[in-house]
Write a protein that holds these residues in place. Structure first.
Motif, PDB file in Angstrom:
ATOM      1  N   ILE A 101       0.835  -1.211   0.000  1.00  0.00           N
ATOM      2  CA  ILE A 101       0.000   0.000   0.000  1.00  0.00           C
ATOM      3  C   ILE A 101       0.864   1.254   0.000  1.00  0.00           C
ATOM      4  N   SER A 102       1.919   1.253   0.840  1.00  0.00           N
ATOM      5  CA  SER A 102       2.712   2.485   0.892  1.00  0.00           C
ATOM      6  C   SER A 102       3.554   2.640  -0.363  1.00  0.00           C
ATOM      7  N   SER A 103       4.029   1.529  -0.918  1.00  0.00           N
ATOM      8  CA  SER A 103       4.818   1.671  -2.144  1.00  0.00           C
ATOM      9  C   SER A 103       3.947   2.153  -3.317  1.00  0.00           C
ATOM     10  N   LEU A 104       2.668   1.809  -3.296  1.00  0.00           N
ATOM     11  CA  LEU A 104       1.771   2.288  -4.363  1.00  0.00           C
ATOM     12  C   LEU A 104       1.167   3.656  -4.014  1.00  0.00           C
ATOM     13  N   LYS A 105       1.530   4.150  -2.832  1.00  0.00           N
ATOM     14  CA  LYS A 105       1.030   5.458  -2.331  1.00  0.00           C
ATOM     15  C   LYS A 105      -0.504   5.520  -2.363  1.00  0.00           C
ATOM     16  N   LEU A 106      -1.130   4.484  -1.860  1.00  0.00           N
ATOM     17  CA  LEU A 106      -2.596   4.445  -1.866  1.00  0.00           C
ATOM     18  C   LEU A 106      -3.155   5.008  -0.565  1.00  0.00           C
ATOM     19  N   ASN A 107      -4.290   5.630  -0.689  1.00  0.00           N
ATOM     20  CA  ASN A 107      -4.974   6.105   0.510  1.00  0.00           C
ATOM     21  C   ASN A 107      -5.911   4.984   0.978  1.00  0.00           C
ATOM     22  N   LEU A 108      -5.315   3.975   1.574  1.00  0.00           N
ATOM     23  CA  LEU A 108      -6.100   2.795   1.967  1.00  0.00           C
ATOM     24  C   LEU A 108      -5.621   2.317   3.326  1.00  0.00           C
ATOM     25  N   ASP A 109      -6.552   2.130   4.231  1.00  0.00           N
ATOM     26  CA  ASP A 109      -6.204   1.672   5.579  1.00  0.00           C
ATOM     27  C   ASP A 109      -6.904   0.342   5.832  1.00  0.00           C
ATOM     28  N   LEU A 110      -6.119  -0.704   6.004  1.00  0.00           N
ATOM     29  CA  LEU A 110      -6.729  -2.035   6.175  1.00  0.00           C
ATOM     30  C   LEU A 110      -6.863  -2.433   7.644  1.00  0.00           C
ATOM     31  N   SER A 111      -6.672  -1.458   8.561  1.00  0.00           N
ATOM     32  CA  SER A 111      -6.635  -1.889   9.971  1.00  0.00           C
ATOM     33  C   SER A 111      -7.947  -2.515  10.441  1.00  0.00           C
TER      34      SER A 111
END
Ligand code: ASP
Length: 428
Positions: free
Chosen positions: A73-83
């Motif tokens: 997720i961070s390498s693709l710079k996505l605004n996504l939180d899977l917590s």
């Protein structure tokens, strides 16, 4: 219109994920994307599905699992939180969920990431891939549900799992994302099912044995069945059925070399005429041959049936059964008979009153496969000459009734040499 399935090694980290996204974005005809869970990033790495299984079995690996997804997720710079998803998985684990549920989460989470990165609709396989209460796939219902959910809009459907009538997650066997892809291709009546992996398709022989083996450009569903049965992996065996039924070609492609031709799997009737008589050579070790000899066996009505009923009684499936006038040989997997050989031989002797019964162990079978062999005289002679020229003793010969394959049995110690010799005889 295509369904494209991406294997775990093609989605193992941010960099490979990016390659996949650019493949999808460069081809508008890709309408359904089926991702696997992140696979190995290097030879000593662990697949996320294996980490999940370890987690289910009580190992302390959940933070490692989370970091695999978070780093993508961070390498693709996505605004996504899977917590919230992670908490749900941990909660279910504490409450005592099933292995299938936990094992399926790799595909589920990777699917959420892929859908977010593409801005596409996410379809939960539990809503569309349906199993009955004995975990048998409900084929027609599944196709219809996928089709309705897809509704001509690009979407991501994670591979490997669905749900039963009670809504509980059910996974296919390992490698089963290939089956999901095939079901999606059949449901959308795709022109092609693209199956993206980390190799450029099938080779004419196992490259570990024949490093210079050429790629197979085209192979028929039937040839592939023979080759994969004998060990040529790449595609899950059961994944061919849905697309084959609808004559949808499967295109095996390499995400690391997208321009490579890959291998196209299709109905024989649609294949270009072959210049080479054989399509491939594949084989496996680990067989035993039981040979029964009895004078005038050919006149004895029901002899083979009696012999087979003994094996059936022991729950043993047979691989091949070449026969002579007074001999009958049965090729079986060594593993299936290993701890009961003497009992089986005793029962066979009782029922058949044979003159002799022998078992040869440590046999390897090699299948030379190709529709082209029907038209080319001398294919069998070429195989036998290649083997005898290299001092390899043939212990058994069996030609499939469709003339699609010739199978030879050799000592396991001759196996690699035999595969190379046959390959060289045809391919050079
Ligand atoms: N992730 C699953 C496995 O490792 C299914 C798949 O990759 O197709 O077997």
């Amino acid at each position: 219109m295509k369904t494209a399935k991406f294997g775990g090694s093609s989605l193992c980290d941010g960099k490979s994920f990016e390659q996949v996204l650019s493949i999808i974005k460069s081809d508008e005809s890709i309408r359904i994307v089926v991702p696997s869970a992140p696979g190995k990033r290097h030879a000593n790495d662990t697949k996320v599905t294996d980490l999940l299984i370890a987690f289910y079995e009580g190992e302390d690996v959940f933070s490692e699992i989370k970091s695999r997804f978070d780093s993508i997720i961070s390498s693709l710079k996505l605004n996504l939180d899977l917590s919230a998803e992670y908490s749900e998985i941990e909660k279910r684990k504490t409450e005592g969920t099933t292995l299938d549920y936990i094992a399926s989460r790799g595909e589920y989470l990777n699917g959420l990431i892929a859908a977010k990165a593409l801005g596409w609709k996410f379809i939960n396989p539990s809503d569309v891939i349906k199993f009955d209460d004995t975990n048998k796939l409900l084929y027609k219902e599944t196709l219809q549900l996928i089709n309705e959910a897809y509704n001509n809009e690009p979407c991501v459907i994670p591979g490997f799992f669905g749900a039963n009538q009670k809504g509980e997650v059910v996974t296919f066997s390992r490698g089963g994302s290939d089956i999901t892809g095939s079901l999606c291709a059949a449901a959308m009546k795709a022109d092609i099912y693209e199956n993206w992996t980390d190799v450029s398709g099938f080779f004419m022989a196992d490259p570990r044995i024949v490093p210079y083996a050429m790629n197979i450009d085209e192979v028929s569903y039937k040839e592939l069945r023979e080759l994969s049965y004998m060990g040529a992996g790449v595609l899950h065996e059961e994944s061919i059925f849905p697309v084959r039924k609808m004559e949808i070609p499967v295109h095996i492609k390499n995400t690391n070399a997208p321009k490579d031709k890959g291998t196209l799997i299709m109905p024989f009737s649609k294949m270009a005429p072959h210049s080479r008589p054989i399509t491939g050579v594949a084989g496996k070790k680990g067989f035993a041959v039981i040979t029964i000899e009895k004078a005038r066996m050919n006149n004895e009505v029901g002899f083979a049936r009696k012999v087979l009923s003994v094996l059936e009684g022991y729950g043993i499936s047979i691989e091949h059964m070449p026969t002579g006038i007074d001999t009958l040989s049965i090729v079986v997997s060594e593993e299936l008979i290993s701890n009961k050989v003497n009992d089986i031989l005793g029962s066979l002797q009782d029922i058949s009153a044979a003159d002799s019964i022998d078992v040869s162990h440590n046999m390897a079978l090699i299948a030379t496969v190709g529709h082209g062999m029907v038209k080319h005289a001398g294919s069998a002679a070429k195989i036998f000459a290649a083997l005898s020229g290299n001092n390899i003793n043939i212990r058994m010969i069996d030609q499939g009734s469709s003339e699609l394959n010739i199978i030879v049995g050799v000592e396991e110690s001759d196996y690699e040499n035999a595969v190379r010799s046959i390959y060289n005889a045809f391919a050079i």
